[in-house]
Design a protein around this motif. Structure first.
Motif, PDB file in Angstrom:
ATOM      1  N   THR A  64      -7.273  52.754  73.163  1.00  0.00           N
ATOM      2  CA  THR A  64      -8.167  53.788  72.646  1.00  0.00           C
ATOM      3  C   THR A  64      -9.610  53.383  72.915  1.00  0.00           C
ATOM      4  O   THR A  64     -10.008  52.256  72.630  1.00  0.00           O
ATOM      5  CB  THR A  64      -7.966  53.995  71.138  1.00  0.00           C
ATOM      6  OG1 THR A  64      -6.619  54.401  70.901  1.00  0.00           O
ATOM      7  CG2 THR A  64      -8.911  55.050  70.596  1.00  0.00           C
ATOM      8  N   MET A  65     -10.371  54.312  73.457  1.00  0.00           N
ATOM      9  CA  MET A  65     -11.780  54.029  73.744  1.00  0.00           C
ATOM     10  C   MET A  65     -12.627  54.234  72.491  1.00  0.00           C
ATOM     11  O   MET A  65     -12.450  55.213  71.760  1.00  0.00           O
ATOM     12  CB  MET A  65     -12.292  54.930  74.870  1.00  0.00           C
ATOM     13  CG  MET A  65     -13.762  54.689  75.226  1.00  0.00           C
ATOM     14  SD  MET A  65     -14.376  55.832  76.492  1.00  0.00           S
ATOM     15  CE  MET A  65     -13.384  55.324  77.890  1.00  0.00           C
ATOM     16  N   LYS A  89      -9.781  37.992  68.064  1.00  0.00           N
ATOM     17  CA  LYS A  89     -10.251  37.672  69.410  1.00  0.00           C
ATOM     18  C   LYS A  89     -11.482  38.512  69.726  1.00  0.00           C
ATOM     19  O   LYS A  89     -11.542  39.692  69.421  1.00  0.00           O
ATOM     20  CB  LYS A  89      -9.151  37.942  70.435  1.00  0.00           C
ATOM     21  CG  LYS A  89      -7.930  37.041  70.294  1.00  0.00           C
ATOM     22  CD  LYS A  89      -6.894  37.368  71.355  1.00  0.00           C
ATOM     23  CE  LYS A  89      -5.669  36.469  71.221  1.00  0.00           C
ATOM     24  NZ  LYS A  89      -4.627  36.806  72.239  1.00  0.00           N
ATOM     25  N   VAL A  90     -12.457  37.875  70.362  1.00  0.00           N
ATOM     26  CA  VAL A  90     -13.709  38.558  70.671  1.00  0.00           C
ATOM     27  C   VAL A  90     -13.507  39.494  71.861  1.00  0.00           C
ATOM     28  O   VAL A  90     -13.111  39.070  72.948  1.00  0.00           O
ATOM     29  CB  VAL A  90     -14.827  37.548  70.971  1.00  0.00           C
ATOM     30  CG1 VAL A  90     -16.111  38.279  71.353  1.00  0.00           C
ATOM     31  CG2 VAL A  90     -15.073  36.647  69.767  1.00  0.00           C
ATOM     32  N   ILE A  91     -13.753  40.771  71.630  1.00  0.00           N
ATOM     33  CA  ILE A  91     -13.670  41.759  72.708  1.00  0.00           C
ATOM     34  C   ILE A  91     -15.014  41.931  73.393  1.00  0.00           C
ATOM     35  O   ILE A  91     -15.102  42.038  74.605  1.00  0.00           O
ATOM     36  CB  ILE A  91     -13.197  43.117  72.145  1.00  0.00           C
ATOM     37  CG1 ILE A  91     -11.812  42.988  71.525  1.00  0.00           C
ATOM     38  CG2 ILE A  91     -13.184  44.177  73.235  1.00  0.00           C
ATOM     39  CD1 ILE A  91     -11.317  44.272  70.903  1.00  0.00           C
ATOM     40  N   VAL A 101     -19.480  50.266  74.588  1.00  0.00           N
ATOM     41  CA  VAL A 101     -18.207  50.935  74.812  1.00  0.00           C
ATOM     42  C   VAL A 101     -17.144  49.879  75.063  1.00  0.00           C
ATOM     43  O   VAL A 101     -17.370  48.923  75.810  1.00  0.00           O
ATOM     44  CB  VAL A 101     -18.279  51.904  76.013  1.00  0.00           C
ATOM     45  CG1 VAL A 101     -16.933  52.593  76.226  1.00  0.00           C
ATOM     46  CG2 VAL A 101     -19.377  52.937  75.815  1.00  0.00           C
ATOM     47  N   PHE A 102     -15.982  50.045  74.449  1.00  0.00           N
ATOM     48  CA  PHE A 102     -14.864  49.146  74.708  1.00  0.00           C
ATOM     49  C   PHE A 102     -13.557  49.880  74.475  1.00  0.00           C
ATOM     50  O   PHE A 102     -13.518  50.925  73.823  1.00  0.00           O
ATOM     51  CB  PHE A 102     -14.941  47.896  73.821  1.00  0.00           C
ATOM     52  CG  PHE A 102     -14.729  48.151  72.361  1.00  0.00           C
ATOM     53  CD1 PHE A 102     -13.484  47.985  71.776  1.00  0.00           C
ATOM     54  CD2 PHE A 102     -15.783  48.565  71.558  1.00  0.00           C
ATOM     55  CE1 PHE A 102     -13.289  48.229  70.424  1.00  0.00           C
ATOM     56  CE2 PHE A 102     -15.603  48.816  70.203  1.00  0.00           C
ATOM     57  CZ  PHE A 102     -14.348  48.635  69.636  1.00  0.00           C
ATOM     58  N   ILE A 162     -20.322  56.186  65.718  1.00  0.00           N
ATOM     59  CA  ILE A 162     -19.145  55.609  66.369  1.00  0.00           C
ATOM     60  C   ILE A 162     -18.180  56.735  66.702  1.00  0.00           C
ATOM     61  O   ILE A 162     -17.755  57.483  65.814  1.00  0.00           O
ATOM     62  CB  ILE A 162     -18.458  54.560  65.474  1.00  0.00           C
ATOM     63  CG1 ILE A 162     -19.428  53.410  65.186  1.00  0.00           C
ATOM     64  CG2 ILE A 162     -17.192  54.029  66.124  1.00  0.00           C
ATOM     65  CD1 ILE A 162     -18.872  52.361  64.241  1.00  0.00           C
ATOM     66  N   ASP A 163     -17.850  56.862  67.971  1.00  0.00           N
ATOM     67  CA  ASP A 163     -16.920  57.885  68.447  1.00  0.00           C
ATOM     68  C   ASP A 163     -15.629  57.205  68.877  1.00  0.00           C
ATOM     69  O   ASP A 163     -15.654  56.183  69.573  1.00  0.00           O
ATOM     70  CB  ASP A 163     -17.504  58.658  69.632  1.00  0.00           C
ATOM     71  CG  ASP A 163     -18.834  59.315  69.286  1.00  0.00           C
ATOM     72  OD1 ASP A 163     -19.041  59.588  68.095  1.00  0.00           O
ATOM     73  OD2 ASP A 163     -19.652  59.523  70.190  1.00  0.00           O
ATOM     74  N   VAL A 164     -14.509  57.777  68.478  1.00  0.00           N
ATOM     75  CA  VAL A 164     -13.205  57.178  68.735  1.00  0.00           C
ATOM     76  C   VAL A 164     -12.352  58.138  69.558  1.00  0.00           C
ATOM     77  O   VAL A 164     -12.361  59.344  69.317  1.00  0.00           O
ATOM     78  CB  VAL A 164     -12.481  56.834  67.421  1.00  0.00           C
ATOM     79  CG1 VAL A 164     -11.115  56.220  67.699  1.00  0.00           C
ATOM     80  CG2 VAL A 164     -13.321  55.870  66.593  1.00  0.00           C
ATOM     81  N   GLY A 165     -11.607  57.585  70.498  1.00  0.00           N
ATOM     82  CA  GLY A 165     -10.683  58.385  71.282  1.00  0.00           C
ATOM     83  C   GLY A 165     -11.384  59.251  72.299  1.00  0.00           C
ATOM     84  O   GLY A 165     -12.358  58.838  72.943  1.00  0.00           O
ATOM     85  N   GLU A 166     -10.908  60.492  72.446  1.00  0.00           N
ATOM     86  CA  GLU A 166     -11.478  61.388  73.454  1.00  0.00           C
ATOM     87  C   GLU A 166     -12.910  61.779  73.118  1.00  0.00           C
ATOM     88  O   GLU A 166     -13.664  62.214  73.992  1.00  0.00           O
ATOM     89  CB  GLU A 166     -10.604  62.642  73.605  1.00  0.00           C
ATOM     90  CG  GLU A 166     -10.758  63.675  72.515  1.00  0.00           C
ATOM     91  CD  GLU A 166      -9.986  63.320  71.257  1.00  0.00           C
ATOM     92  OE1 GLU A 166     -10.053  64.089  70.289  1.00  0.00           O
ATOM     93  OE2 GLU A 166      -9.321  62.265  71.234  1.00  0.00           O
TER      94      GLU A 166
END
Length: 214
Positions: free
Chosen positions: A39-40, A75-77, A89-90, A122-126
């Motif tokens: 998920t973006m 874990k650090v992303i 963005v991740f 913060i935007d999640v998903g699409e």
């Protein structure tokens, strides 16, 4: 609630959180986003500094922001310094709670420093996609763009359903494990009480026989 109604609610309600908060230069603010895998997540922020003369928050160069993001396994992303206004963005690879921490890149460790106001969305998903940019880049019509949005929304709903299903399985496993432990603990307690009772009866019988009371 029917499946159709639930899908309509999910499609109508965007997965977006926007806010602003105050912090000092030495503070660290963390937020938690619980999302499925693949998920973006996109975050936009803007930092303003309180100006004593004007008694207002104003934009000022020189104060940036350090963004530190960890997955559910700690874990650090992402760990990166940004300017006073930026975007990160991740994409998640592990379902669960992701911690997003923001801290100013200040060296004033022994004083509170300046008071800051941070705008964060913060935007999640699409919702993390910039569809205007996608439309211009891929030269899509309005209908094609809308169809793509709907397909990505359906894909996100599927991910959410799979994630909720996995959470339900974990919860059921935990409940069953707890119930089994409680059951065996009750059996163990009952067995101990029966053994103690048998031992007491035998001890009392031996005592009465030794005293020739029976």
């Amino acid at each position: 609630m029917s499946t159709y109604t639930w899908l309509v609610c999910v499609l109508i309600l965007p997965s977006i959180s926007a806010l602003y908060f105050h912090m000092w230069e030495t503070d660290v603010k963390c937020f938690v986003e619980e999302v499925p895998d693949e998920t973006m997540i996109s975050g936009k922020y803007k930092v303003e500094v309180y100006d004593d003369k004007s008694e207002q928050f104003v934009s000022k160069d020189g104060i940036g922001m350090h963004v530190d993001i960890k997955d559910p396994e700690a874990k650090v992303i992402l760990s990166k310094y940004y300017t006073n206004e930026g975007q990160f963005v991740f994409t998640t690879h592990t379902p669960g709670e992701h911690h997003i921490c923001l801290s100013p890149n200040s060296t004033r460790w022994f004083s509170g420093g300046s008071r800051l106001r941070v705008y964060l969305s913060i935007d999640v998903g699409e919702h993390a996609n910039d569809y205007k940019q996608i439309q211009a880049k891929e030269k899509l019509s309005e209908l094609q763009l809308r169809v793509r949005q709907l397909l990505e929304q359906v894909d996100q709903i599927t991910k959410e359903q799979n994630y909720q299903r996995s959470r339900e399985e974990r919860f059921r496993f935990t409940s069953e494990s707890t119930n089994n432990r409680v059951l065996w603990w009750a059996v163990a307690q009952t067995s101990i009480l029966l053994l103690v009772g048998a031992w007491q009866m035998r001890h009392l019988k031996g005592f009465f026989e030794a005293k020739k009371l029976v």
